[in-house]
Design a protein around this motif. Structure first.
Motif, PDB file in Angstrom:
ATOM      1  N   LEU A 149       0.644  -1.182   0.203  1.00  0.00           N
ATOM      2  CA  LEU A 149       0.011   0.020  -0.053  1.00  0.00           C
ATOM      3  C   LEU A 149       0.828   1.523  -0.002  1.00  0.00           C
ATOM      4  O   LEU A 149       0.706   2.112  -0.824  1.00  0.00           O
ATOM      5  N   PHE A 150       1.793   1.129   0.797  1.00  0.00           N
ATOM      6  CA  PHE A 150       2.759   2.549   0.924  1.00  0.00           C
ATOM      7  C   PHE A 150       3.589   2.677  -0.358  1.00  0.00           C
ATOM      8  O   PHE A 150       3.645   3.719  -0.964  1.00  0.00           O
ATOM      9  N   SER A 166       1.030   4.063  -2.780  1.00  0.00           N
ATOM     10  CA  SER A 166       0.662   5.419  -2.507  1.00  0.00           C
ATOM     11  C   SER A 166       1.578   6.440  -3.041  1.00  0.00           C
ATOM     12  O   SER A 166       1.397   7.442  -3.335  1.00  0.00           O
ATOM     13  N   ARG A 167       2.900   6.043  -3.326  1.00  0.00           N
ATOM     14  CA  ARG A 167       4.037   6.925  -3.871  1.00  0.00           C
ATOM     15  C   ARG A 167       3.900   6.912  -5.211  1.00  0.00           C
ATOM     16  O   ARG A 167       4.671   7.890  -6.056  1.00  0.00           O
ATOM     17  N   PRO A 198       1.172   7.110  -8.039  1.00  0.00           N
ATOM     18  CA  PRO A 198      -0.340   7.318  -8.533  1.00  0.00           C
ATOM     19  C   PRO A 198      -0.426   6.668 -10.003  1.00  0.00           C
ATOM     20  O   PRO A 198      -1.664   6.212 -10.284  1.00  0.00           O
ATOM     21  N   LYS A 202      -2.663  -0.439  -9.276  1.00  0.00           N
ATOM     22  CA  LYS A 202      -2.741   1.193  -8.725  1.00  0.00           C
ATOM     23  C   LYS A 202      -4.029   0.995  -7.523  1.00  0.00           C
ATOM     24  O   LYS A 202      -4.715   0.014  -7.432  1.00  0.00           O
ATOM     25  N   LEU A 203      -3.653   1.862  -6.572  1.00  0.00           N
ATOM     26  CA  LEU A 203      -4.521   2.105  -5.443  1.00  0.00           C
ATOM     27  C   LEU A 203      -5.855   2.501  -6.017  1.00  0.00           C
ATOM     28  O   LEU A 203      -6.167   3.491  -6.820  1.00  0.00           O
ATOM     29  N   GLU A 217      -9.578   4.589  -4.615  1.00  0.00           N
ATOM     30  CA  GLU A 217      -9.794   5.660  -3.625  1.00  0.00           C
ATOM     31  C   GLU A 217      -9.753   5.202  -2.375  1.00  0.00           C
ATOM     32  O   GLU A 217      -9.175   5.795  -1.246  1.00  0.00           O
ATOM     33  N   HIS A 260      -6.389   4.774  -1.069  1.00  0.00           N
ATOM     34  CA  HIS A 260      -5.557   5.928  -0.865  1.00  0.00           C
ATOM     35  C   HIS A 260      -6.209   6.527   0.470  1.00  0.00           C
ATOM     36  O   HIS A 260      -5.284   7.053   1.405  1.00  0.00           O
ATOM     37  N   GLU A 261      -7.254   6.399   0.885  1.00  0.00           N
ATOM     38  CA  GLU A 261      -7.689   6.908   1.967  1.00  0.00           C
ATOM     39  C   GLU A 261      -7.295   6.035   2.976  1.00  0.00           C
ATOM     40  O   GLU A 261      -6.848   6.698   4.298  1.00  0.00           O
ATOM     41  N   CYS A 289      -4.291   4.554   3.268  1.00  0.00           N
ATOM     42  CA  CYS A 289      -2.931   4.930   3.542  1.00  0.00           C
ATOM     43  C   CYS A 289      -2.784   6.274   4.212  1.00  0.00           C
ATOM     44  O   CYS A 289      -1.919   6.239   4.974  1.00  0.00           O
ATOM     45  N   GLU A 290      -3.654   7.274   3.781  1.00  0.00           N
ATOM     46  CA  GLU A 290      -3.750   8.568   4.364  1.00  0.00           C
ATOM     47  C   GLU A 290      -4.054   8.527   5.898  1.00  0.00           C
ATOM     48  O   GLU A 290      -3.520   9.259   6.723  1.00  0.00           O
TER      49      GLU A 290
END
Length: 185
Positions: free
Chosen positions: A60-61, A64-65, A67, A114-115, A117, A120-121, A123-124
């Motif tokens: 995931l990380f 996340s880098r 896109p 790809k991640l 949405e 991404h959420e 990961c954030e």
């Protein structure tokens, strides 16, 4: 206070029973293993709350880098896992709807991961939480001792490009012939 996992206590007691000349060195190694195991178990508990493993978290990380996504082969290389392992990790994250696999429109053999949405959420939200958890994992140890421990661990790993202990087969302790045939085949 439990200084060693039970399995390591068993190994240490056998070393002591046999009066091994380096029992203190063995105990030190087993204490490091116990600490690492304890941290790993606690980390797994934290990640399980999110339905993740350490392997999935790393992917995931990494994603996340990027896109625009990464290929499974590149993800495996960057995560330090085999291509077979990456497939299982990606399958799990895809089932959780945290990533998608997309074929390249010009070359269907090329796959990009790809991640979503939701990925991404997560990961954030998860990165700051997990980083804070990691930073607190040894907070009960005074700061000066943590710095010393860090230095000592670095020294123990010095000379290795990666934090791995090299294992060399020794010829001074060969297995009996019957065991060589059954276990070494």
């Amino acid at each position: 206070m439990k200084l060693l996992d039970l399995k390591y206590q068993t190994i240490l007691s056998e070393s002591q029973r046999r009066a091994h000349p380096k029992t203190e060195d063995i105990e030190l190694c087993l204490r490091v293993l116990s600490l690492a195991s304890s941290i790993n178990r606690a980390s797994s508990t934290v990640l399980n709350e999110f339905g993740l493993s350490e392997g999935r978290l790393v992917l995931l990380f990494l994603l996340s880098r990027q896109p625009s996504g990464l290929s499974p082969a590149l993800l495996a290389e960057q995560a330090g896992v085999t291509r077979a392992t990456i497939t299982g990790l990606l399958d799990g994250l895809e089932q959780q709807q945290l990533l998608v696999r997309q074929n390249n429109t010009s070359d269907r053999r090329v796959l990009t991961v790809k991640l979503t949405e939701a990925g991404h959420e997560l990961c954030e939200h998860l990165l700051p939480y997990y980083i804070d958890w990691l930073s607190d994992a040894l907070s009960h140890v005074p700061q000066d001792m943590r710095q010393r421990l860090s230095s000592l661990l670095s020294k123990a790993l010095q000379g290795n490009e990666t934090p791995e202990v090299k294992v060399e087969k020794t010829h001074s302790h060969p297995l009996p012939g019957t065991l060589q045939r059954s276990y070494m085949a």
